[in-house]
Enzyme design. Structure first.
Site, PDB file in Angstrom:
ATOM      1  N   ARG A  88       0.837  -1.204   0.000  1.00 49.18           N
ATOM      2  CA  ARG A  88       0.000   0.000   0.000  1.00 49.18           C
ATOM      3  C   ARG A  88       0.867   1.247   0.000  1.00 49.18           C
ATOM      4  O   ARG A  88       0.578   2.224  -0.705  1.00 49.18           O
ATOM      5  CB  ARG A  88      -0.932   0.017   1.214  1.00 49.18           C
ATOM      6  N   CYS A 117      -0.964   6.213   9.040  1.00 54.55           N
ATOM      7  CA  CYS A 117      -1.393   4.883   8.572  1.00 54.55           C
ATOM      8  C   CYS A 117      -2.584   5.083   7.648  1.00 54.55           C
ATOM      9  O   CYS A 117      -2.641   6.065   6.907  1.00 54.55           O
ATOM     10  CB  CYS A 117      -1.716   3.973   9.749  1.00 54.55           C
TER      11      CYS A 117
END
Length: 289
Positions: free
Chosen positions: A187, A245
């Site tokens: 990611r 995050c």
């Protein structure tokens, strides 16, 4: 209170045995702050209702959050809302708050730990290994509701522990703080489709997936191992750090890790990638750090 964990984590984590020995102490409050990713298809509240550590209350990060109309998930509320919510849970001045998760030490247990510290309650620790370790050792659980014991909570926001998007945007240029991303490497590199739209990472950030800091049983690794993990990711623990995050949850696991490794002033980018990816003019980088 004596904590059998080594001194370097005594003010961040407590062991399951410590909690078992102090479960009935009048100045200890236990909190289940579990939360699951949408893909997990689990309801943390229902699991808490069926099985929790005796005396524990449920801390819902989606409820103890900014106004429900906010487009981003579980953003930090203001001091008035936070104090009102936690007061009703019996969390307040003069008590040690022990936070645990249903799947180990990570995720929202660390988010709740960070939120309480942001509002000035520093006597808060995470149960190392969480509910799985507690159960594995044969400690008791119950489905009995915990009676409310309202307690005054004095909220004093520590703005140093929280970063807003404009501050992170400015830091892309100034590089005054190291931004460390807790998401999975694919990611971070932008190799997979991202649920928030844009794929990649904030330019100049480092990547340290949060699970690198955890043992197989969900406990945190020793301080030396955590320090090595930060160093391997290119991060200098002696310099200012901001963690990020997907939506501000696992970033708090990195903040806890840095705390264990002796940097106690790590800030968290509250909106994280959910906010960055949905902001029109936010720059994005792909590939490795």
């Amino acid at each position: 209170m004596n904590n059998p964990l080594s001194a370097h984590v005594a003010d961040a984590l407590v062991s399951t045995q410590w909690l078992a020995d102090h479960l009935d102490a009048p100045d200890v409050r236990v909190v289940d702050a579990s939360w699951y990713m949408p893909a997990d298809n689990k309801n943390a509240r229902e699991i808490y209702d069926a099985q929790h550590i005796p005396g524990a209350v449920f801390f819902d990060i989606d409820e103890i959050a900014a106004d429900d109309s906010a487009p981003l998930p579980h953003m930090m509320p203001d001091a008035i809302k936070f104090s009102a919510k936690v007061r009703k849970l019996g969390l307040g001045d003069g008590v040690r708050i022990v936070v645990y998760g249903q799947t180990g030490s990570a995720l929202a247990a660390c988010r709740a730990w960070w939120m309480l510290r942001h509002f000035g309650h520093n006597d808060v620790v995470v149960l190392d290994g969480g509910l799985p370790k507690w159960l594995a050792e044969g400690h008791p659980v119950t489905d009995a509701p915990t009676p409310p014991r309202e307690r005054h909570f004095t909220a004093r926001a520590n703005s140093f522990l929280l970063r807003e998007i404009d501050q992170v945007m400015s830091n892309v240029t100034t590089k005054r703080e190291q931004l460390v991303d807790a998401r999975a490497s694919e990611r971070f590199r932008g190799e997979v489709a991202d649920p928030w739209g844009k794929s990649g990472h904030v330019p100049g950030s480092f990547n340290l997936p949060f699970n690198v800091l955890l043992n197989a049983d969900g406990t945190f690794k020793e301080a030396a191992e955590i320090r090595a993990a930060f160093e391997d990711a290119g991060v200098d623990l002696e310099k200012p750090i901001v963690t990020t995050c997907g939506s501000g949850v696992t970033a708090c696991v990195l903040a806890m890790g840095a705390y264990i490794a002796a940097n106690k002033q790590v800030a968290v980018f509250d909106g994280s990638w959910a906010q960055w990816a949905t902001t029109e003019d936010s720059p994005v980088a792909t590939g490795p750090a």
